[in-house]
Design a protein around this motif. Structure first.
Motif, PDB file in Angstrom:
ATOM      1  N   ILE A  25      39.623  18.499   5.404  1.00 10.53           N
ATOM      2  CA  ILE A  25      38.508  18.458   6.340  1.00 10.53           C
ATOM      3  C   ILE A  25      37.724  19.747   6.149  1.00 10.53           C
ATOM      4  O   ILE A  25      38.304  20.824   6.105  1.00 10.53           O
ATOM      5  CB  ILE A  25      39.002  18.331   7.792  1.00 10.53           C
ATOM      6  CG1 ILE A  25      39.828  17.057   7.944  1.00 10.53           C
ATOM      7  CG2 ILE A  25      37.833  18.347   8.759  1.00 10.53           C
ATOM      8  CD1 ILE A  25      40.534  16.943   9.264  1.00 10.53           C
ATOM      9  N   THR A  26      36.408  19.627   6.039  1.00  9.04           N
ATOM     10  CA  THR A  26      35.566  20.809   5.861  1.00  9.04           C
ATOM     11  C   THR A  26      34.506  20.840   6.960  1.00  9.04           C
ATOM     12  O   THR A  26      34.505  19.993   7.858  1.00  9.04           O
ATOM     13  CB  THR A  26      34.870  20.799   4.482  1.00  9.04           C
ATOM     14  OG1 THR A  26      33.914  19.742   4.452  1.00  9.04           O
ATOM     15  CG2 THR A  26      35.870  20.629   3.349  1.00  9.04           C
ATOM     16  N   TYR A  32      35.871  11.546   6.330  1.00  6.76           N
ATOM     17  CA  TYR A  32      37.144  12.105   5.913  1.00  6.76           C
ATOM     18  C   TYR A  32      38.241  11.086   6.131  1.00  6.76           C
ATOM     19  O   TYR A  32      38.120  10.189   6.961  1.00  6.76           O
ATOM     20  CB  TYR A  32      37.464  13.378   6.710  1.00  6.76           C
ATOM     21  CG  TYR A  32      36.454  14.466   6.478  1.00  6.76           C
ATOM     22  CD1 TYR A  32      36.459  15.186   5.297  1.00  6.76           C
ATOM     23  CD2 TYR A  32      35.484  14.744   7.421  1.00  6.76           C
ATOM     24  CE1 TYR A  32      35.522  16.182   5.072  1.00  6.76           C
ATOM     25  CE2 TYR A  32      34.544  15.737   7.205  1.00  6.76           C
ATOM     26  CZ  TYR A  32      34.572  16.454   6.021  1.00  6.76           C
ATOM     27  OH  TYR A  32      33.645  17.430   5.791  1.00  6.76           O
ATOM     28  N   HIS A  33      39.312  11.243   5.402  1.00 10.97           N
ATOM     29  CA  HIS A  33      40.473  10.398   5.637  1.00 10.97           C
ATOM     30  C   HIS A  33      41.738  11.231   5.495  1.00 10.97           C
ATOM     31  O   HIS A  33      41.769  12.233   4.796  1.00 10.97           O
ATOM     32  CB  HIS A  33      40.484   9.167   4.730  1.00 10.97           C
ATOM     33  CG  HIS A  33      40.746   9.468   3.296  1.00 10.97           C
ATOM     34  ND1 HIS A  33      39.771   9.858   2.413  1.00 10.97           N
ATOM     35  CD2 HIS A  33      41.897   9.457   2.590  1.00 10.97           C
ATOM     36  CE1 HIS A  33      40.296  10.059   1.232  1.00 10.97           C
ATOM     37  NE2 HIS A  33      41.592   9.826   1.306  1.00 10.97           N
ATOM     38  N   THR A  59      42.593  18.675  16.376  1.00  8.80           N
ATOM     39  CA  THR A  59      42.090  19.501  17.468  1.00  8.80           C
ATOM     40  C   THR A  59      41.920  20.929  16.969  1.00  8.80           C
ATOM     41  O   THR A  59      42.784  21.444  16.257  1.00  8.80           O
ATOM     42  CB  THR A  59      43.086  19.483  18.646  1.00  8.80           C
ATOM     43  OG1 THR A  59      43.324  18.134  19.024  1.00  8.80           O
ATOM     44  CG2 THR A  59      42.547  20.244  19.830  1.00  8.80           C
ATOM     45  N   ASP A  60      40.798  21.563  17.328  1.00  3.90           N
ATOM     46  CA  ASP A  60      40.586  22.948  16.906  1.00  3.90           C
ATOM     47  C   ASP A  60      40.960  23.913  18.026  1.00  3.90           C
ATOM     48  O   ASP A  60      41.374  23.496  19.119  1.00  3.90           O
ATOM     49  CB  ASP A  60      39.153  23.171  16.412  1.00  3.90           C
ATOM     50  CG  ASP A  60      38.103  23.025  17.497  1.00  3.90           C
ATOM     51  OD1 ASP A  60      38.460  23.029  18.689  1.00  3.90           O
ATOM     52  OD2 ASP A  60      36.913  22.920  17.147  1.00  3.90           O
ATOM     53  N   ASP A  61      40.817  25.203  17.750  1.00  3.70           N
ATOM     54  CA  ASP A  61      41.212  26.222  18.718  1.00  3.70           C
ATOM     55  C   ASP A  61      40.243  26.347  19.898  1.00  3.70           C
ATOM     56  O   ASP A  61      40.500  27.094  20.840  1.00  3.70           O
ATOM     57  CB  ASP A  61      41.385  27.580  18.041  1.00  3.70           C
ATOM     58  CG  ASP A  61      40.128  28.060  17.347  1.00  3.70           C
ATOM     59  OD1 ASP A  61      39.140  27.301  17.264  1.00  3.70           O
ATOM     60  OD2 ASP A  61      40.127  29.200  16.876  1.00  3.70           O
ATOM     61  N   SER A  65      38.206  17.814  19.750  1.00  6.88           N
ATOM     62  CA  SER A  65      39.141  16.862  19.163  1.00  6.88           C
ATOM     63  C   SER A  65      38.369  15.774  18.428  1.00  6.88           C
ATOM     64  O   SER A  65      37.329  15.318  18.905  1.00  6.88           O
ATOM     65  CB  SER A  65      40.013  16.256  20.249  1.00  6.88           C
ATOM     66  OG  SER A  65      40.984  15.416  19.697  1.00  6.88           O
ATOM     67  N   TYR A  66      38.874  15.385  17.264  1.00 10.04           N
ATOM     68  CA  TYR A  66      38.267  14.302  16.488  1.00 10.04           C
ATOM     69  C   TYR A  66      39.342  13.266  16.215  1.00 10.04           C
ATOM     70  O   TYR A  66      40.413  13.585  15.681  1.00 10.04           O
ATOM     71  CB  TYR A  66      37.690  14.833  15.167  1.00 10.04           C
ATOM     72  CG  TYR A  66      37.089  13.743  14.319  1.00 10.04           C
ATOM     73  CD1 TYR A  66      35.812  13.262  14.582  1.00 10.04           C
ATOM     74  CD2 TYR A  66      37.821  13.154  13.298  1.00 10.04           C
ATOM     75  CE1 TYR A  66      35.276  12.249  13.832  1.00 10.04           C
ATOM     76  CE2 TYR A  66      37.284  12.127  12.538  1.00 10.04           C
ATOM     77  CZ  TYR A  66      36.011  11.680  12.814  1.00 10.04           C
ATOM     78  OH  TYR A  66      35.474  10.659  12.074  1.00 10.04           O
ATOM     79  N   ASN A  67      39.082  12.032  16.610  1.00 10.00           N
ATOM     80  CA  ASN A  67      40.031  10.937  16.384  1.00 10.00           C
ATOM     81  C   ASN A  67      39.737  10.225  15.085  1.00 10.00           C
ATOM     82  O   ASN A  67      38.570   9.946  14.768  1.00 10.00           O
ATOM     83  CB  ASN A  67      39.964   9.933  17.537  1.00 10.00           C
ATOM     84  CG  ASN A  67      40.441  10.533  18.838  1.00 10.00           C
ATOM     85  OD1 ASN A  67      41.431  11.220  18.875  1.00 10.00           O
ATOM     86  ND2 ASN A  67      39.715  10.265  19.912  1.00 10.00           N
ATOM     87  N   PHE A  68      40.762   9.925  14.337  1.00 10.65           N
ATOM     88  CA  PHE A  68      40.638   9.115  13.128  1.00 10.65           C
ATOM     89  C   PHE A  68      40.952   7.675  13.461  1.00 10.65           C
ATOM     90  O   PHE A  68      41.792   7.387  14.319  1.00 10.65           O
ATOM     91  CB  PHE A  68      41.612   9.624  12.043  1.00 10.65           C
ATOM     92  CG  PHE A  68      41.162  10.890  11.370  1.00 10.65           C
ATOM     93  CD1 PHE A  68      40.529  10.847  10.155  1.00 10.65           C
ATOM     94  CD2 PHE A  68      41.378  12.113  11.969  1.00 10.65           C
ATOM     95  CE1 PHE A  68      40.112  12.005   9.542  1.00 10.65           C
ATOM     96  CE2 PHE A  68      40.972  13.282  11.375  1.00 10.65           C
ATOM     97  CZ  PHE A  68      40.338  13.223  10.146  1.00 10.65           C
ATOM     98  N   ASN A  69      40.289   6.754  12.769  1.00  7.44           N
ATOM     99  CA  ASN A  69      40.559   5.327  12.957  1.00  7.44           C
ATOM    100  C   ASN A  69      41.625   4.876  11.992  1.00  7.44           C
ATOM    101  O   ASN A  69      41.701   5.296  10.901  1.00  7.44           O
ATOM    102  CB  ASN A  69      39.302   4.495  12.722  1.00  7.44           C
ATOM    103  CG  ASN A  69      38.241   4.789  13.757  1.00  7.44           C
ATOM    104  OD1 ASN A  69      38.573   5.060  14.899  1.00  7.44           O
ATOM    105  ND2 ASN A  69      36.986   4.755  13.372  1.00  7.44           N
TER     106      ASN A  69
END
Length: 69
Positions: A25-26, A32-33, A59-61, A65-69
């Motif tokens: 992830i950038t 992204y996967h 989740t970052d500091d 939060s980013y959810n993947f499918n």
């Protein structure tokens, strides 16, 4: 030439399933996967066993939060 070595025993319970997370992830806006597998034995030619139907989120500091499918 001479060499020496000391045998390393990590004392890992081989009956335990260990999850391997493979992804990148950038900061670019891109798709992204993430691939989840269970670890395989060291120096094995086997492929890792895939994990299906997992709930994955990053989740970052800062609490984002980013959810993947």
């Amino acid at each position: 030439m001479t060499s020496c070595y000391k045998v390393y025993d990590p004392k890992i319970n081989t009956n335990q399933k260990v999850l391997v997370v493979n992804g990148m992830i950038t900061n670019k806006t891109d798709a992204y996967h993430v691939v989840l597998t269970y670890a395989r034995p060291f120096n094995s030619s086997e492929k890792g066993t895939p994990v299906n139907s997992a709930n994955v989120h990053v989740t970052d500091d800062m609490g984002n939060s980013y959810n993947f499918n």
